[in-house]
Design a protein around this motif. Structure first.
Motif, PDB file in Angstrom:
ATOM      1  N   TRP A   1      30.961  15.008  36.781  1.00 35.08           N
ATOM      2  CA  TRP A   1      31.958  16.404  36.574  1.00 35.08           C
ATOM      3  C   TRP A   1      33.279  15.874  37.124  1.00 35.08           C
ATOM      4  O   TRP A   1      34.000  17.220  36.960  1.00 35.08           O
ATOM      5  CB  TRP A   1      31.204  17.509  37.415  1.00 35.08           C
ATOM      6  N   LEU A   2      32.885  14.333  37.646  1.00 33.41           N
ATOM      7  CA  LEU A   2      34.449  14.485  38.219  1.00 33.41           C
ATOM      8  C   LEU A   2      35.205  14.420  36.795  1.00 33.41           C
ATOM      9  O   LEU A   2      36.580  14.333  37.348  1.00 33.41           O
ATOM     10  CB  LEU A   2      34.609  13.250  38.858  1.00 33.41           C
ATOM     11  N   SER A   3      35.313  14.275  36.211  1.00 32.74           N
ATOM     12  CA  SER A   3      35.930  13.645  34.955  1.00 32.74           C
ATOM     13  C   SER A   3      36.074  14.998  34.174  1.00 32.74           C
ATOM     14  O   SER A   3      37.092  15.435  33.070  1.00 32.74           O
ATOM     15  CB  SER A   3      35.398  12.706  33.900  1.00 32.74           C
ATOM     16  N   ALA A   4      34.327  14.885  33.564  1.00 31.83           N
ATOM     17  CA  ALA A   4      34.501  16.214  32.780  1.00 31.83           C
ATOM     18  C   ALA A   4      35.097  17.516  32.870  1.00 31.83           C
ATOM     19  O   ALA A   4      35.233  18.345  32.258  1.00 31.83           O
ATOM     20  CB  ALA A   4      33.099  16.531  32.854  1.00 31.83           C
ATOM     21  N   LEU A   5      34.791  18.163  34.517  1.00 34.82           N
ATOM     22  CA  LEU A   5      35.821  19.747  34.650  1.00 34.82           C
ATOM     23  C   LEU A   5      37.136  19.278  34.294  1.00 34.82           C
ATOM     24  O   LEU A   5      37.979  20.302  34.162  1.00 34.82           O
ATOM     25  CB  LEU A   5      34.996  19.896  36.325  1.00 34.82           C
ATOM     26  N   PRO A   6      38.129  18.822  34.892  1.00 36.41           N
ATOM     27  CA  PRO A   6      39.263  18.519  35.149  1.00 36.41           C
ATOM     28  C   PRO A   6      39.545  18.439  33.002  1.00 36.41           C
ATOM     29  O   PRO A   6      40.741  18.755  32.914  1.00 36.41           O
ATOM     30  CB  PRO A   6      39.628  17.263  35.412  1.00 36.41           C
ATOM     31  N   GLY A   7      38.736  17.357  32.405  1.00 29.16           N
ATOM     32  CA  GLY A   7      39.284  17.767  30.808  1.00 29.16           C
ATOM     33  C   GLY A   7      38.888  18.932  30.371  1.00 29.16           C
ATOM     34  O   GLY A   7      39.671  19.208  29.767  1.00 29.16           O
ATOM     35  N   PHE A   8      37.598  19.400  30.914  1.00 33.51           N
ATOM     36  CA  PHE A   8      37.284  20.786  30.575  1.00 33.51           C
ATOM     37  C   PHE A   8      38.626  21.623  31.057  1.00 33.51           C
ATOM     38  O   PHE A   8      39.611  22.780  29.877  1.00 33.51           O
ATOM     39  CB  PHE A   8      36.202  21.637  31.235  1.00 33.51           C
TER      40      PHE A   8
ATOM     41  N   THR B   1      40.762   8.656  38.296  1.00 30.62           N
ATOM     42  CA  THR B   1      39.404   7.941  38.972  1.00 30.62           C
ATOM     43  C   THR B   1      38.371   8.803  39.309  1.00 30.62           C
ATOM     44  O   THR B   1      37.533   8.146  39.943  1.00 30.62           O
ATOM     45  CB  THR B   1      40.140   9.028  40.958  1.00 30.62           C
ATOM     46  N   GLY B   2      37.978   9.973  38.653  1.00 32.57           N
ATOM     47  CA  GLY B   2      36.092  10.536  38.215  1.00 32.57           C
ATOM     48  C   GLY B   2      35.418   9.014  37.204  1.00 32.57           C
ATOM     49  O   GLY B   2      34.806   9.011  37.556  1.00 32.57           O
ATOM     50  N   ARG B   3      36.539   8.566  36.441  1.00 32.07           N
ATOM     51  CA  ARG B   3      35.985   8.178  36.044  1.00 32.07           C
ATOM     52  C   ARG B   3      35.053   6.282  36.009  1.00 32.07           C
ATOM     53  O   ARG B   3      34.125   6.836  35.207  1.00 32.07           O
ATOM     54  CB  ARG B   3      37.078   7.113  34.756  1.00 32.07           C
ATOM     55  N   THR B   4      35.378   5.758  36.847  1.00 34.33           N
ATOM     56  CA  THR B   4      34.723   4.693  37.502  1.00 34.33           C
ATOM     57  C   THR B   4      33.764   5.581  38.501  1.00 34.33           C
ATOM     58  O   THR B   4      32.062   4.807  37.968  1.00 34.33           O
ATOM     59  CB  THR B   4      35.219   4.195  38.544  1.00 34.33           C
TER      60      THR B   4
END
Lengths: 280, 551
Positions: free
Chosen positions: A242-249, A232-235
């Motif tokens: 950070w919406l994609s990066a932090l869950p990725g981390f 969902t953060g990708r868009t």
């Protein structure tokens, strides 16, 4: 057990891995206490950057707390990964054990089936399975187990093949014990060590597959998981990365910790290390 | 004359936490030029450490803490690695127990000998080729001009050991260290290798340091003997003296433990009913056809075997590796299925019963295994190991436990062993536990598959005596599988000699030993190491016995 802890303490990397993984588990267990209520609630101004007061990791474009989502997401991700691992190990052990113990046609058949499953790229296969069945947590668990069991089955089969020629197994057969009893009380307990190590790897892979499925939006839409958060953060990745990066981390950290634990387990359970005491 | 090798007060420390402080303590040993010295000892006596110390091959965990090693006037202890490399090869050669793992499987043996030659000295290609041929001829290998192109797997065990010796001798060393070089070989091959070593030392004036556990081998080749126990040299001297009149009590015990090639005085030959009868038994291992290359030939592991065991009788099946004796044992015990023929137990054909029935009959035929380290499940305690099968066959747990305690006493173990795990026991004790596990099912027939071949001589003697006692006490019938004619002679009433799946000869132990009918049995008997010594020994024994009779 004491030897296990001592060996873990003597290898800092394993210790770190164990600590990280245990804290993820603890966070998952107390998620409701840390962040009561649904993580889908809109609680603050949208697009708050990380380290804003009250919102450690900021908020998304709908003003939902990313920290709460991550904490609750660990619950979904971990429960799916643990269930999938248990199921994978169960299926793999049964098929591998029967295949290795009975040999001949049983073995040939089981191994051809195993190869059939191994020939399909596992991630794509899992996606297809989830897409065909309705996307739910259960179907994801099943899909992961179906694509992961062959490696466990091969490992168990190889262990059983060497163990069944050992004299204590022969002695059990000469003693007239039933096949099931020989398998479950003589052979499999002695195959535990490599199985444990492989379980930690299977779990790490399960987390990755689950995240991948959720990222593509094929997961359970009603549950927050880490992969779903990345998806969902990708868009909006150019506005609020950070919406994609932090869950990725978070995924990286958990998978990495599991690999460290697996490494530690395999050194600790190394047969050469335990054998030296017996053959001076 | 100064000795070639002079080891003085050598001490090698063991790592902390070992059962003793030194692997070798204050060892003294000398070897003169052209002399063969045997170092004898049981496992853990430090005899191999002595050899490794001389070669400078000790691992870092075993440091030399005292004493000196002098070779040909040069001090070896404390020499740098690069200087040591000039000693190994040109000065001292070494051969090991297992030639298969000591040779490189992907290089031809010629290339490997060539490597040994290039490592030292700067010979030309042609010179090396000539020397290689010369060495192979010296080793009495067949076709010395062509065998250099062969790979290790194409050679027999004895040929591999010859290649190892050729490599060790490639650069004309003055001393050859042989660490149990014949232990992994069959007796007939062992005899050839020992003979080869004897000729080589005469031809080349070679000194040999020979490490072994076998007094028969010692009697064959040694000029002098060094006996080691727990890191100490307990006795050394001329071979004749030590072999015939050992002074040290430990040496005496070791020598007395060597089984004699003479049948026990009173052979119990009962004419009672037959327990086991094997008729026309055949088992073929199908040669697998691989994707590349030709299909490998079928191997008849057991070929039309006829054998019977009467109640209370011990029948030994003797054969070299690959003779099919273990396959025979596994078929009788139900671990393998025969292709043809039948096994009758008390008049019941075991091949005709169903799987389930066969399992119910299992207690009647029990087995003791060769390797004491793999025959007990490491995760189960002794009580579970011994009582599992009887409980599975319907004996109550309380009864099984009391049976177990009786049997533990019978095999000479303490009853508190029950709660401990296999790793707490020595090899000999484990064999006793394995025996208790077999006996608790009250078998009619006990199959013993090389039960003592993994044990030291003194422990071997104890286990053999225990078997004899139990057999007398319980009237047990035993099918005893062994490669060792000496062992067979001490335990068996009858002996069957197997070769390539067939029984070439069978008969009473005394008769077979006195007048073997087949050439193969004659060759086997002839190959038993230390025959001459054995004869002198028994003559001495009878000479000693006679005056006491008069008194």
């Amino acid at each position: 057990m004491i030897g296990f802890l001592r060996s873990f303490a003597s290898r800092p990397s394993t210790l770190i891995g164990l600590l990280v993984f245990l804290s993820v588990v603890v966070i998952a267990l107390i998620a409701d206490w840390l962040y009561p209520g649904s993580p889908f609630r809109m609680v603050a101004r949208p697009n708050l950057p990380p380290l804003s007061t009250g919102y450690l990791m900021g908020t998304d474009m709908l003003g939902r707390d990313l920290t709460a989502a991550l904490v609750h997401g660990s619950r979904v991700t971990l429960s799916i990964a643990i269930l999938a691992t248990l199921l994978t190990v169960a299926i793999g052990t049964i098929i591998g054990a029967i295949s290795g113990y009975y040999g001949a046609i049983v073995d040939d058949t089981a191994m051809r089936v195993t190869e059939f499953f191994q020939a399909i790229p596992s991630f794509l296969f899992a996606i297809v399975l989830v897409a065909v069945v309705s996307p739910s947590r259960l179907s994801i668990v099943l899909a992961i187990a179906i694509v992961s069991w062959p490696s466990v089955a091969r490992l168990v089969r190889a262990e059983v093949l060497t163990l069944r020629t050992r004299d204590f197994v022969r002695a059990a057969r000469v003693g007239g014990l039933s096949d099931m009893r020989i398998l479950f009380s003589h052979i499999l307990p002695n195959a535990m060590s490599p199985l444990l190590v492989s379980a930690s790897v299977v779990m790490a892979t399960a987390i990755l597959i689950e995240s991948g499925i959720s990222f593509l939006g094929l997961g359970d839409r009603n549950a927050v998981s880490w992969g779903y958060l990345i998806g969902t953060g990708r868009t909006a990745v150019r506005i609020n990365w950070w919406l994609s990066a932090l869950p990725g981390f978070a995924i990286f950290l958990t998978v990495w910790s599991l690999n460290l634990v697996g490494d530690g387990l395999s050194t600790w359970l190394d047969p050469r290390k335990t054998e030296t005491g017996r053959h001076p | 004359m100064t000795p070639l090798l002079d080891i003085r007060d050598l001490s090698v420390a063991l790592p902390r936490g070992s059962d003793r402080r030194y692997a070798v303590e204050n060892a003294v040993l000398t070897i003169a030029r052209g002399e063969t010295v045997c170092v004898v000892g049981e496992s853990g006596s430090g005899k191999s450490v002595l050899a490794q110390a001389t070669m400078g091959l000790l691992p870092e965990t075993l440091p030399i803490t005292g004493g000196t090693i002098t070779f040909d006037g040069q001090r070896l202890s404390g020499l740098s690695e690069s200087r040591y490399r000039q000693i190994r090869g040109p000065q001292i050669g070494m051969i090991f127990q297992e030639p298969m793992t000591s040779l490189n499987p992907v290089l031809t043996i010629g290339a490997q000998i060539d490597g040994a030659l290039t490592a030292h000295g700067s010979r030309s290609r042609a010179e090396r080729g000539a020397r290689r041929r010369e060495l192979l001829e010296l080793m009495r290998l067949p076709n010395p001009s062509q065998i250099g192109d062969r790979y290790v797997h194409e050679l027999s065990g004895g040929q591999r050991q010859r290649v190892m010796i050729a490599m060790a001798l490639a650069n004309n060393p003055k001393l050859l260290i042989a660490d149990e070089p014949t232990t992994a070989l069959d007796v007939t091959t062992q005899k050839e290798i020992l003979r080869l070593l004897a000729t080589l030392r005469k031809e080349l004036n070679l000194a040999v340091l020979f490490i072994t556990h076998d007094f028969g081998v010692v009697a064959e080749i040694a000029d002098r003997v060094v006996v080691m126990s727990k890191g100490h040299v307990v006795e050394q001297g001329d071979a004749g003296k030590i072999l015939h009149s050992p002074r040290d009590p430990y040496t005496r015990r070791l020598i007395d433990a060597v089984p004699r090639l003479a049948p026990p005085i009173a052979a119990v030959r009962s004419n009672s009913d037959t327990v086991l009868e094997i008729k026309g038994l055949t088992k073929t291992y199908k040669g697998r056809s691989s994707l590349f290359g030709a299909r490998r030939a079928d191997v008849k592991a057991v070929d039309d075997v006829e054998l019977s065991v009467a109640r209370g009788e011990v029948v030994a099946v003797v054969g070299e590796s690959g003779s099919g004796k273990s396959t025979l044992a596994q078929i009788v015990s139900g671990l393998l299925k025969a292709d043809d023929g039948s096994v009758w137990l008390h008049g019941q054909d075991l091949a005709q019963v169903s799987r389930r029935q066969r399992r119910r009959l299992a207690p009647h035929i029990q087995m003791v295994f060769q390797d004491p380290f793999s025959s007990l499940n490491p995760r189960h305690d002794i009580e579970r190991i011994i009582t599992e099968a009887p409980i599975a066959h319907g004996v109550s747990a309380a009864k099984a436990r009391s049976d177990m305690q009786r049997l533990l006493k019978l095999v000479g173990l303490d009853t508190n062993a029950a709660k401990r795990y296999p790793h707490a026991f020595s090899g000999g004790q484990r064999q006793r536990i394995g025996l208790a596990r077999a006996l608790i099912l009250k078998p009619d027939l006990l199959i013993a598959d090389e039960p003592v071949s993994a044990l030291d001589v003194s422990v071997q003697q104890q286990v053999l005596e225990l078997l004899a006692d139990i057999r007398r006490e319980l009237g047990l019938s035993i099918l005893f599988i062994t490669h060792d004619l000496r062992v067979a002679a001490t335990v068996a009433d009858r002996i069957a000699v197997m070769r390539q799946g067939r029984i070439v000869e069978q008969g009473s132990t005394a008769g077979l030993l006195r007048a073997p009918a087949s050439d193969y049995t004659k060759a086997l008997l002839d190959a038993v190491p230390g025959l001459q010594w054995e004869q002198n020994r028994s003559e001495l024994a009878t000479a000693e016995r006679q005056p006491s009779k008069v008194n």
